[in-house]
Design a protein around this motif. Structure first.
Motif, PDB file in Angstrom:
ATOM      1  N   TYR A  29       2.299   2.628 153.002  1.00 28.32           N
ATOM      2  CA  TYR A  29       2.877   3.561 152.032  1.00 28.32           C
ATOM      3  C   TYR A  29       4.237   3.062 151.542  1.00 28.32           C
ATOM      4  CZ  TYR A  29      -0.598   7.068 153.558  1.00 28.32           C
ATOM      5  OH  TYR A  29      -1.753   7.756 153.858  1.00 28.32           O
ATOM      6  N   ALA A  30       5.017   2.475 152.420  1.00 30.87           N
ATOM      7  CA  ALA A  30       6.332   1.957 152.028  1.00 30.87           C
ATOM      8  C   ALA A  30       6.186   0.883 150.951  1.00 30.87           C
ATOM      9  CB  ALA A  30       7.067   1.400 153.247  1.00 30.87           C
ATOM     10  N   ILE A  31       5.236   0.000 151.135  1.00 30.21           N
ATOM     11  CA  ILE A  31       4.991  -1.042 150.138  1.00 30.21           C
ATOM     12  C   ILE A  31       4.572  -0.404 148.820  1.00 30.21           C
ATOM     13  CG2 ILE A  31       3.453  -2.940 149.483  1.00 30.21           C
ATOM     14  CD1 ILE A  31       3.479  -3.730 152.495  1.00 30.21           C
ATOM     15  N   ARG A  32       3.683   0.567 148.874  1.00 33.16           N
ATOM     16  CA  ARG A  32       3.207   1.229 147.649  1.00 33.16           C
ATOM     17  C   ARG A  32       4.343   1.968 146.934  1.00 33.16           C
ATOM     18  NH1 ARG A  32      -2.463   1.102 147.786  1.00 33.16           N
ATOM     19  NH2 ARG A  32      -3.182   0.409 149.808  1.00 33.16           N
ATOM     20  N   ILE A  33       5.215   2.602 147.700  1.00 31.08           N
ATOM     21  CA  ILE A  33       6.355   3.308 147.102  1.00 31.08           C
ATOM     22  C   ILE A  33       7.283   2.315 146.412  1.00 31.08           C
ATOM     23  CG2 ILE A  33       8.460   4.606 147.643  1.00 31.08           C
ATOM     24  CD1 ILE A  33       6.741   6.079 149.818  1.00 31.08           C
ATOM     25  N   ILE A  34       7.584   1.214 147.069  1.00 36.36           N
ATOM     26  CA  ILE A  34       8.448   0.192 146.480  1.00 36.36           C
ATOM     27  C   ILE A  34       7.817  -0.378 145.211  1.00 36.36           C
ATOM     28  CG2 ILE A  34       9.316  -2.166 146.801  1.00 36.36           C
ATOM     29  CD1 ILE A  34      11.100  -0.182 148.176  1.00 36.36           C
ATOM     30  N   VAL A  35       6.544  -0.707 145.264  1.00 34.52           N
ATOM     31  CA  VAL A  35       5.858  -1.260 144.094  1.00 34.52           C
ATOM     32  C   VAL A  35       5.833  -0.229 142.962  1.00 34.52           C
ATOM     33  CG1 VAL A  35       3.631  -2.091 143.213  1.00 34.52           C
ATOM     34  CG2 VAL A  35       4.526  -2.965 145.385  1.00 34.52           C
ATOM     35  N   PHE A  36       5.612   1.032 143.287  1.00 34.97           N
ATOM     36  CA  PHE A  36       5.632   2.095 142.283  1.00 34.97           C
ATOM     37  C   PHE A  36       6.997   2.171 141.605  1.00 34.97           C
ATOM     38  CE2 PHE A  36       6.683   6.549 141.307  1.00 34.97           C
ATOM     39  CZ  PHE A  36       5.785   6.768 140.270  1.00 34.97           C
ATOM     40  N   GLY A  93      10.609   1.206 137.017  1.00 34.09           N
ATOM     41  CA  GLY A  93      11.825   0.547 136.563  1.00 34.09           C
ATOM     42  C   GLY A  93      12.970   1.475 136.198  1.00 34.09           C
ATOM     43  N   LYS A  94      12.867   2.723 136.558  1.00 31.96           N
ATOM     44  CA  LYS A  94      13.959   3.671 136.324  1.00 31.96           C
ATOM     45  C   LYS A  94      13.912   4.759 137.386  1.00 31.96           C
ATOM     46  CE  LYS A  94      11.193   5.762 132.697  1.00 31.96           C
ATOM     47  NZ  LYS A  94      11.089   6.005 131.272  1.00 31.96           N
ATOM     48  N   GLN A  95      14.857   5.649 137.347  1.00 36.70           N
ATOM     49  CA  GLN A  95      14.971   6.705 138.356  1.00 36.70           C
ATOM     50  C   GLN A  95      13.745   7.621 138.354  1.00 36.70           C
ATOM     51  OE1 GLN A  95      18.916   8.453 139.278  1.00 36.70           O
ATOM     52  NE2 GLN A  95      17.987  10.297 138.442  1.00 36.70           N
ATOM     53  N   VAL A  96      13.270   7.935 139.544  1.00 30.45           N
ATOM     54  CA  VAL A  96      12.070   8.746 139.717  1.00 30.45           C
ATOM     55  C   VAL A  96      12.344   9.831 140.751  1.00 30.45           C
ATOM     56  CG1 VAL A  96       9.657   8.676 140.487  1.00 30.45           C
ATOM     57  CG2 VAL A  96      10.589   6.767 139.201  1.00 30.45           C
ATOM     58  N   LYS A  97      11.778  10.987 140.537  1.00 30.82           N
ATOM     59  CA  LYS A  97      11.884  12.095 141.495  1.00 30.82           C
ATOM     60  C   LYS A  97      10.899  11.871 142.639  1.00 30.82           C
ATOM     61  CE  LYS A  97      14.559  14.877 138.981  1.00 30.82           C
ATOM     62  NZ  LYS A  97      15.886  15.233 139.380  1.00 30.82           N
ATOM     63  N   THR A  98      11.267  12.352 143.810  1.00 26.70           N
ATOM     64  CA  THR A  98      10.408  12.240 144.984  1.00 26.70           C
ATOM     65  C   THR A  98       9.052  12.900 144.734  1.00 26.70           C
ATOM     66  OG1 THR A  98      12.332  12.217 146.437  1.00 26.70           O
ATOM     67  CG2 THR A  98      10.223  12.754 147.460  1.00 26.70           C
ATOM     68  N   ASP A  99       9.054  14.051 144.086  1.00 20.56           N
ATOM     69  CA  ASP A  99       7.794  14.755 143.811  1.00 20.56           C
ATOM     70  C   ASP A  99       6.857  13.931 142.932  1.00 20.56           C
ATOM     71  OD1 ASP A  99       8.505  16.894 145.392  1.00 20.56           O
ATOM     72  OD2 ASP A  99       9.236  18.115 143.718  1.00 20.56           O
ATOM     73  N   LEU A 106      15.291   8.403 142.659  1.00 15.56           N
ATOM     74  CA  LEU A 106      15.225   7.147 143.402  1.00 15.56           C
ATOM     75  C   LEU A 106      15.024   5.978 142.455  1.00 15.56           C
ATOM     76  CD1 LEU A 106      12.548   8.537 145.829  1.00 15.56           C
ATOM     77  CD2 LEU A 106      14.936   8.272 146.396  1.00 15.56           C
ATOM     78  N   THR A 107      15.664   4.871 142.772  1.00 18.78           N
ATOM     79  CA  THR A 107      15.439   3.615 142.077  1.00 18.78           C
ATOM     80  C   THR A 107      15.454   2.502 143.128  1.00 18.78           C
ATOM     81  OG1 THR A 107      17.813   3.341 141.682  1.00 18.78           O
ATOM     82  CG2 THR A 107      16.519   4.302 139.892  1.00 18.78           C
ATOM     83  N   ILE A 108      14.966   1.345 142.739  1.00 18.23           N
ATOM     84  CA  ILE A 108      15.030   0.211 143.666  1.00 18.23           C
ATOM     85  C   ILE A 108      16.352  -0.508 143.482  1.00 18.23           C
ATOM     86  CG2 ILE A 108      12.539  -0.123 143.853  1.00 18.23           C
ATOM     87  CD1 ILE A 108      12.894  -2.555 141.937  1.00 18.23           C
ATOM     88  N   SER A 135      -0.406  10.849 136.038  1.00 17.19           N
ATOM     89  CA  SER A 135       0.561  11.906 136.254  1.00 17.19           C
ATOM     90  C   SER A 135       1.246  12.272 134.940  1.00 17.19           C
ATOM     91  CB  SER A 135       1.611  11.455 137.273  1.00 17.19           C
ATOM     92  OG  SER A 135       2.632  12.424 137.367  1.00 17.19           O
ATOM     93  N   LYS A 136       1.005  13.482 134.472  1.00 15.48           N
ATOM     94  CA  LYS A 136       1.585  13.935 133.212  1.00 15.48           C
ATOM     95  C   LYS A 136       3.103  13.897 133.268  1.00 15.48           C
ATOM     96  CE  LYS A 136       1.712  17.662 129.923  1.00 15.48           C
ATOM     97  NZ  LYS A 136       1.446  19.037 129.632  1.00 15.48           N
ATOM     98  N   SER A 137       3.692  14.304 134.376  1.00 13.60           N
ATOM     99  CA  SER A 137       5.152  14.347 134.457  1.00 13.60           C
ATOM    100  C   SER A 137       5.739  12.943 134.353  1.00 13.60           C
ATOM    101  CB  SER A 137       5.609  15.025 135.738  1.00 13.60           C
ATOM    102  OG  SER A 137       5.218  14.273 136.862  1.00 13.60           O
ATOM    103  N   MET A 138       5.040  11.925 134.805  1.00 11.87           N
ATOM    104  CA  MET A 138       5.556  10.562 134.723  1.00 11.87           C
ATOM    105  C   MET A 138       5.507  10.067 133.278  1.00 11.87           C
ATOM    106  SD  MET A 138       6.836   9.637 137.458  1.00 11.87           S
ATOM    107  CE  MET A 138       7.208   7.992 136.872  1.00 11.87           C
ATOM    108  N   GLN A 139       4.563  10.567 132.469  1.00 10.27           N
ATOM    109  CA  GLN A 139       4.512  10.189 131.076  1.00 10.27           C
ATOM    110  C   GLN A 139       5.745  10.685 130.338  1.00 10.27           C
ATOM    111  OE1 GLN A 139       0.803  11.892 129.848  1.00 10.27           O
ATOM    112  NE2 GLN A 139      -0.372  10.093 130.428  1.00 10.27           N
ATOM    113  N   GLU A 140       6.290  11.789 130.814  1.00  7.47           N
ATOM    114  CA  GLU A 140       7.444  12.382 130.153  1.00  7.47           C
ATOM    115  C   GLU A 140       8.739  11.735 130.582  1.00  7.47           C
ATOM    116  OE1 GLU A 140       6.952  16.415 131.314  1.00  7.47           O
ATOM    117  OE2 GLU A 140       5.155  16.695 130.109  1.00  7.47           O
ATOM    118  N   VAL A 141       8.729  10.968 131.672  1.00  6.49           N
ATOM    119  CA  VAL A 141       9.945  10.344 132.187  1.00  6.49           C
ATOM    120  C   VAL A 141      10.404   9.224 131.294  1.00  6.49           C
ATOM    121  CG1 VAL A 141      10.897   9.001 134.092  1.00  6.49           C
ATOM    122  CG2 VAL A 141       9.516  10.985 134.562  1.00  6.49           C
TER     123      VAL A 141
END
Length: 147
Positions: A11-18, A23-29, A65-67, A141-147
């Motif tokens: 899961y850690a690898i998948r989260i990092i790759v995501f 490439g920008k800030q993302v909410k945990t949800d 969150l961002t990398i 994910s609809k919310s990610m399209q809006e980000v």
């Protein structure tokens, strides 16, 4: 043995790759929803990744969150090690002192070579090589399209 790489390590690898794909800030949800992971497990993983310097967190209403800058160049092995990866091909590989046959054991040499090959491949596999296809990922994910 259930799995060589544990669930949280995967899961850690998948989260990092995501995060690298976005490439920008993302909410945990959004991570939870898009990767189909529970919030408690994501928060636990994020804390470990943050402590290792792979993730930057920002709290508050505009948080997320961002990398880190160096994360794209990190290897799969780096992420796994951060999570506590201890995957071993064989237990004799980790405790040679207790084995009376160690100096002459060809079996141990085989396991040592396999272990080295696995670790070398994980060290060569850079995060930037595993980015998701953004269009497919974001359509989930609809919310990610809006980000």
């Amino acid at each position: 043995m259930d799995s060589f790489i544990l669930r949280e390590e995967d899961y850690a690898i998948r989260i990092i790759v995501f995060l690298a794909t976005v490439g920008k800030q993302v909410k945990t949800d959004d991570i939870c929803r898009t990767l189909y992971l529970s919030r408690p497990i994501v928060v636990k993983i994020i804390n470990k990744l943050k402590n290792c310097g792979f993730i930057i967190t920002k709290t508050g209403k505009d948080g997320g969150l961002t990398i880190s800058d160096h994360t794209l160049e990190a290897s799969m092995y780096d992420i796994l090690a951060c999570m506590g990866f201890t995957g071993r091909v064989n237990s004799c590989k980790t405790d040679n002192a207790t084995c009376q046959l160690f100096p002459i054991c060809k079996i141990n040499r085989l396991f040592s070579n396999i272990q080295k090959d696995i670790e070398d491949r994980l060290k060569q596999a850079k995060i930037k090589e595993f980015l998701f296809n953004g269009n497919e990922l974001f359509s989930k994910s609809k919310s990610m399209q809006e980000v």
